[in-house]
Design a protein around this motif. Structure first.
Motif, PDB file in Angstrom:
ATOM      1  N   MET A   1     -13.728 -14.625 -14.525  1.00  0.00           N
ATOM      2  CA  MET A   1     -15.864 -14.731 -14.908  1.00  0.00           C
ATOM      3  C   MET A   1     -15.574 -14.680 -13.030  1.00  0.00           C
ATOM      4  O   MET A   1     -17.275 -14.252 -13.433  1.00  0.00           O
TER       5      MET A   1
ATOM      6  N   LYS B   1     -25.306 -14.150  -9.403  1.00  0.00           N
ATOM      7  CA  LYS B   1     -25.462 -12.630 -10.588  1.00  0.00           C
ATOM      8  C   LYS B   1     -26.882 -12.431 -11.291  1.00  0.00           C
ATOM      9  O   LYS B   1     -27.415 -11.730 -10.755  1.00  0.00           O
TER      10      LYS B   1
ATOM     11  N   TYR C   1     -25.802  -7.312 -19.016  1.00  0.00           N
ATOM     12  CA  TYR C   1     -23.867  -8.007 -18.747  1.00  0.00           C
ATOM     13  C   TYR C   1     -23.607  -8.917 -17.811  1.00  0.00           C
ATOM     14  O   TYR C   1     -24.094  -9.994 -16.980  1.00  0.00           O
ATOM     15  N   GLU C   2     -22.696  -9.290 -18.558  1.00  0.00           N
ATOM     16  CA  GLU C   2     -21.707 -11.260 -18.348  1.00  0.00           C
ATOM     17  C   GLU C   2     -22.722 -11.948 -18.565  1.00  0.00           C
ATOM     18  O   GLU C   2     -23.055 -12.569 -17.127  1.00  0.00           O
TER      19      GLU C   2
ATOM     20  N   THR D   1     -23.646 -15.222 -25.403  1.00  0.00           N
ATOM     21  CA  THR D   1     -23.806 -16.105 -24.241  1.00  0.00           C
ATOM     22  C   THR D   1     -22.545 -17.298 -24.727  1.00  0.00           C
ATOM     23  O   THR D   1     -22.224 -17.671 -23.640  1.00  0.00           O
TER      24      THR D   1
ATOM     25  N   VAL E   1     -15.496 -11.473 -10.857  1.00  0.00           N
ATOM     26  CA  VAL E   1     -16.875 -10.467 -11.808  1.00  0.00           C
ATOM     27  C   VAL E   1     -17.961 -10.474 -11.942  1.00  0.00           C
ATOM     28  O   VAL E   1     -18.562 -10.158 -11.130  1.00  0.00           O
ATOM     29  N   ARG E   2     -18.747 -12.207 -11.671  1.00  0.00           N
ATOM     30  CA  ARG E   2     -19.692 -11.830 -11.333  1.00  0.00           C
ATOM     31  C   ARG E   2     -20.252 -12.301 -10.065  1.00  0.00           C
ATOM     32  O   ARG E   2     -20.984 -11.421  -9.440  1.00  0.00           O
TER      33      ARG E   2
END
Length: 532
Positions: free
Chosen positions: A146, A246, A288-289, A13, A149-150
């Motif tokens: 990023m 997310k 994740y992410e 993170t 993706v979220r």
């Protein structure tokens, strides 16, 4: 993340503190990659253990003796012909996990692994042959991927909850239990209000979160040209929103799938239901992410950064323009329970919780604490504010899409009822945060409780049609309980018959293991009687 023989190695993170290094050597025009500590190893990427030949590694770039920040590097980790590890590469499997047994999650340790200069991804920042570093126009431009993706995780998580709702609601329309009146037919369990209360708000949540995820994805596409030009104001807003969404959506999805499983009784525990597979597939989304609590605190930082402008009524982005609302105003709620009044309630709650969190931080700073100490002592209330903001964002998006939908009246009426159910249920489940400052009167709370019961009854006749609208084929659901044709019990029977243990009688095992155990147990029970 795996595609064929490729994986992406981004772990942790605190990205700024990433320990993996990529040091440029001008004489060889190579980068030398190292994992200098045990904590700098890559751990968890899918396909990394024994499958992938190549990966993208995120590492701290060092050139001309200076750290240049985090960049991505294309690294070959195994020989394409022999599949043996490349020099300086150690990789392996990390063992069994809660789910994803077929996913080859692994670890990676790099010790003076060398790659050519061209293997650095240089779309926005570059390292020239002599080691000169050319920075991007804006350091935040790399956030674009990023963010997308979220946003996709939000949409995909909504799909997971939707699948669980399809299974549970279809099964609840087939499963009958307990006669409503003596001598009458057993009722469908979906006709019981308690079952409706558990499932129909989740159905509304699946629609709300799916629409929100699609909105975020579409908004990203709209601002893609701005991002390429280095105009990142909109990206900064969307980055914070998607971080919070997310977390908010994956939490709801994970809890919702478990609720759907419980609503299916004992059959929900069986893999035949398809629900355990959904749970283990979507639960990792909370981690994740970006770990969810960290994501919420990112939203809180974003909101706190804007708070001075909010207090001064400076024009701000549409994502946060309501946070400067007059907190002395009360709810406009009437028996109609209009969407506009529901939206004002969510916006009021978010604005008030943000104001309270900001006041706490400011008070602690005035008392002599450093800003970091004050922040750390306020993270719970900051998280509450961030969740309230995300909840308001989802409802705001859902209500706008439903209001603007170009559909026939009957469809709009059903969607409007679903939208209201999402909002009313959310208020009643978080009632303390909505009434703490007297925003709702006791009479208005009673109106909302009555409206909840009315909405459950209104949506019930359309519940199966609403889950059918997701259009998931039986092959995708892979569930005996969620079959489109409703032949649940035949499917369960066929599933049981297909068990390998039922292909033949296990007589050898019976005589070898079961019978001796039975005889031994019988003997133990008989011995006390013999003494008597």
């Amino acid at each position: 993340m795996v595609t064929g023989d490729f994986c992406l190695c981004i772990v942790g993170t605190f990205i700024r503190g990433l320990e993996t290094t990529a040091t440029y050597v001008p004489t060889n025009q190579e980068f030398v990659l190292n994992s200098p500590t045990i904590t700098s190893m890559k751990y968890w990427p899918g396909g990394l253990g024994k499958t992938s030949n190549c990966c993208l590694v995120m590492a701290q770039l060092i050139t001309q003796g200076e750290k240049r920040g985090i960049h991505l590097f294309f690294v070959q980790i195994r020989d394409i012909e022999t599949h043996q590890p490349m020099p300086g590469v150690e990789s392996g499997d990390i063992g069994t996990k809660f789910g994803f047994g077929s996913n080859d999650n692994g670890y990676l340790k790099l010790t003076n692994a060398r790659i050519p200069r061209e293997n650095m991804l240089m779309r926005y920042s570059k390292v020239l042959e002599d080691g000169t570093y050319v920075p991007p126009k804006n350091q935040r431009i790399g956030y674009g991927t990023m963010v997308f993706v979220r946003a996709h995780i939000v949409t995909n998580s909504a799909r997971g909850l939707a699948k669980a709702c399809v299974i549970a609601i279809r099964y609840s329309a087939v499963r009958r239990q307990t006669e409503v009146s003596p001598g009458g037919m057993e009722a469908q369990i979906l006709d019981y209000q308690t079952q409706q209360y558990k499932l129909l708000p989740l159905l509304a949540s699946a629609f709300a979160m799916y629409f929100t995820g699609r909105y975020a994805e579409d908004y990203y596409e709209e601002i893609a040209s701005e991002i390429e030009e280095g105009k990142l104001d909109s990206l900064n807003q969307l980055h914070a929103v998607c971080a919070g969404l997310k977390a908010f959506v994956t939490w709801v999805c994970t809890a919702g799938i478990e609720t759907c499983r419980l609503c299916c009784g004992g059959h929900g525990y069986s893999h035949a239901s398809g629900l355990p597979k959904l749970y283990v597939f979507y639960t990792p989304g909370c981690t994740y992410e970006g770990e969810n609590n960290v994501m919420m605190l990112q939203v809180a930082r974003f909101l706190m950064k804007l708070y001075p402008d909010i207090k001064r009524n400076v024009p701000i982005h549409k994502f946060v323009d309501y946070l400067g609302a007059d907190l002395t105003l009360k709810s406009c709620m009437t028996a109609e329970v209009a969407i506009g009044c529901l939206l004002k309630a969510y916006e009021h709650r978010a604005a008030r919780l943000l104001s309270e969190a900001a006041s706490r931080v400011e008070s602690l700073v005035r008392s002599g604490k450093s800003h970091q100490e004050a922040w750390n002592a306020s993270t719970v209330v900051l998280t509450w504010a961030a969740k309230a903001y995300c909840h308001a964002f989802v409802f705001r998006t859902f209500s706008q899409i439903v209001t603007d939908a170009a559909v026939d009246k009957n469809t709009k009426d059903v969607l409007t009822a679903l939208c209201k159910l999402y909002a009313v249920h959310g208020i009643l489940e978080n009632l303390g945060e909505f009434i703490q400052d007297g925003f709702f009167s006791p009479k208005q709370v009673s109106l909302l409780k009555n409206k909840l019961a009315d909405l459950l009854a209104e949506i019930r006749p359309n519940a199966v049609a609403l889950v059918d609208a997701f259009d998931y084929p039986d092959k995708v659901l892979d569930s005996c309980l969620g079959r489109y044709d409703g032949q649940v019990y035949q499917a369960l029977y066929d599933y049981a018959k297909s068990s390998p243990l039922n292909q033949q009688e296990v007589l050898d095992s019976y005589h070898k293991y079961i019978k001796p155990a039975q005889l031994g147990q019988s003997t133990r029970h008989e011995q006390p009687m013999a003494r008597l």
